[in-house]
Design an enzyme around this catalytic site. Structure first.
Site, PDB file in Angstrom:
ATOM      1  N   GLU A   1     -10.241  20.263 -16.810  1.00 30.57           N
ATOM      2  CA  GLU A   1     -11.205  20.000 -17.872  1.00 30.57           C
ATOM      3  C   GLU A   1     -12.558  19.633 -17.256  1.00 30.57           C
ATOM      4  OE1 GLU A   1      -9.196  18.872 -21.804  1.00 30.57           O
ATOM      5  OE2 GLU A   1      -9.441  17.032 -20.677  1.00 30.57           O
TER       6      GLU A   1
ATOM      7  N   LYS B   1      -7.529  12.309 -29.610  1.00 26.33           N
ATOM      8  CA  LYS B   1      -8.383  11.190 -29.162  1.00 26.33           C
ATOM      9  C   LYS B   1      -8.279  10.031 -30.169  1.00 26.33           C
ATOM     10  CE  LYS B   1     -11.328  14.530 -26.904  1.00 26.33           C
ATOM     11  NZ  LYS B   1     -12.537  14.773 -26.178  1.00 26.33           N
TER      12      LYS B   1
ATOM     13  N   GLY C   1     -16.286  18.636 -25.498  1.00 24.05           N
ATOM     14  CA  GLY C   1     -17.001  18.249 -26.709  1.00 24.05           C
ATOM     15  C   GLY C   1     -18.445  18.722 -26.768  1.00 24.05           C
TER      16      GLY C   1
ATOM     17  N   ASN D   1      -5.387  17.210 -28.377  1.00 21.21           N
ATOM     18  CA  ASN D   1      -5.697  15.804 -28.065  1.00 21.21           C
ATOM     19  C   ASN D   1      -6.565  15.270 -29.201  1.00 21.21           C
ATOM     20  OD1 ASN D   1      -6.550  13.370 -27.023  1.00 21.21           O
ATOM     21  ND2 ASN D   1      -7.838  14.255 -25.424  1.00 21.21           N
TER      22      ASN D   1
ATOM     23  N   HIS E   1      -7.420  11.483 -18.281  1.00 20.71           N
ATOM     24  CA  HIS E   1      -8.475  12.187 -19.030  1.00 20.71           C
ATOM     25  C   HIS E   1      -9.825  11.645 -18.572  1.00 20.71           C
ATOM     26  CE1 HIS E   1     -11.012  13.578 -22.296  1.00 20.71           C
ATOM     27  NE2 HIS E   1     -10.062  14.440 -22.605  1.00 20.71           N
TER      28      HIS E   1
ATOM     29  N   SER F   1     -13.992  22.513 -24.905  1.00 23.20           N
ATOM     30  CA  SER F   1     -14.617  23.365 -25.934  1.00 23.20           C
ATOM     31  C   SER F   1     -13.837  24.651 -26.199  1.00 23.20           C
ATOM     32  CB  SER F   1     -16.075  23.659 -25.582  1.00 23.20           C
ATOM     33  OG  SER F   1     -16.837  22.470 -25.605  1.00 23.20           O
TER      34      SER F   1
ATOM     35  N   GLU G   1     -12.399  10.893 -20.085  1.00 26.48           N
ATOM     36  CA  GLU G   1     -12.929   9.782 -20.895  1.00 26.48           C
ATOM     37  C   GLU G   1     -12.323   8.461 -20.446  1.00 26.48           C
ATOM     38  OE1 GLU G   1     -12.137  11.497 -24.751  1.00 26.48           O
ATOM     39  OE2 GLU G   1     -13.722  12.982 -24.400  1.00 26.48           O
TER      40      GLU G   1
HETATM   41  C1  PEP Z   1     -10.518  17.105 -24.416  1.00 22.05           C
HETATM   42  O1  PEP Z   1     -11.133  16.062 -24.527  1.00 22.05           O
HETATM   43  O2  PEP Z   1      -9.405  17.096 -23.888  1.00 22.05           O
HETATM   44  C2  PEP Z   1     -11.136  18.329 -24.902  1.00 22.05           C
HETATM   45  C3  PEP Z   1     -10.776  19.447 -24.352  1.00 22.05           C
HETATM   46  O3  PEP Z   1     -12.067  18.214 -25.905  1.00 22.05           O
HETATM   47  P1  PEP Z   1     -12.844  19.408 -26.665  1.00 22.05           P
HETATM   48  O4  PEP Z   1     -11.856  20.509 -26.918  1.00 22.05           O
HETATM   49  O5  PEP Z   1     -13.357  18.783 -27.931  1.00 22.05           O
HETATM   50  O6  PEP Z   1     -13.936  19.858 -25.750  1.00 22.05           O
END
Ligand code: PEP
Length: 236
Positions: free
Chosen positions: A161, A10, A167, A8, A93, A199, A95
């Protein structure tokens, strides 16, 4: 079940970033045991799709509107993503749930729109740090699943998630990942791929991907660099 490793990007990536796909292709050398997906910003989907296909990867969107067309300035329909070369779309997601106030009902409508357009929805769920501290993670994720999953049969991927792991460099323990994926499996049934996201990086990917009922990963930051993304794909 073949693992799915999804990146992703983003709100990151310009036309010059397509060079990462070529670099990834050089590393994959024509083969990966996992299915590889990259979800770039919508502006890059049409340009990235042929480059991704050439290295055996697929392209997806990061969001879609529930309707196929209409007066919705700035939004993108699932049909448009499909037309641009996408085969998947991420919906719900955290976000978007936070930044755009998306409810589970909206996420469900988007997931159903994805299927209508011939895309596989990747429905994201996950608890906040406060919810986990209060021991409410299964109640929260259970409610999100009940409200966000599309009705009826069809292609579906679920991404667990935890919001506090995205992040931040933090991850749940392996036991906590296993417990949540077991819980989601009971709700979703045997045929649905369940990804872990939050992460994931080269140093922890193998351990996470070896957990039962973890059928792949949704990767944010570490998907932006071909070397790191390749290391995660190789761990699958
Ligand atoms: C995400 O936003 O889908 C995600 C998993 O981000 P990160 O791997 O940077 O934690």
């Amino acid at each position: 079940m073949k693992s799915l490793i999804a990146g992703n990007w983003k709100m990151n990536g310009l036309m010059a970033s397509l060079a990462e796909i070529e670099r990834l292709g050089g590393l994959l050398k024509g083969g990966a045991s996992a299915e590889v997906l990259i979800c770039p910003p919508a502006t890059l989907i049409a340009a990235m799709a042929p480059a991704a296909r050439a290295i055996g990867a697929e392209v997806g969107g990061q969001d879609c509107h529930p309707k196929a067309s209409g007066a919705h300035t700035g939004d993108i329909a699932a049909e448009m993503l499909k037309d641009a070369g996408a085969s998947y779309v991420i919906v719900g997601h955290s976000e978007r749930r936070a930044d755009h106030g998306e409810s589970s009902a909206v996420v469900k409508a988007k997931a159903e729109a994805a299927r209508r357009a011939g895309l596989t929805p990747i429905v994201c769920v996950g608890e906040t740090e406060a919810e986990r501290r209060a021991g409410k993670q299964e109640a929260v994720v259970g409610e999100q699943l009940a409200g966000s999953l599309p009705d009826g049969a069809g292609p579906l991927v679920i991404a667990y998630e935890p919001v506090w792991a995205i992040g931040t460099g933090l991850t749940p323990t392996i036991e906590d990942i296993a417990a949540m994926h077991r819980f989601i499996r009971q709700k979703a049934g045997a045929g649905v791929r369940i990804l872990y996201g939050g992460s994931v990086k080269p140093s922890n990917a193998a351990e996470i991907l070896a957990v039962e009922d973890v059928n792949g990963a949704l990767v944010g930051g570490a998907s932006l660099k071909a070397d790191d993304f390749y290391a995660i794909i190789s761990a699958a």
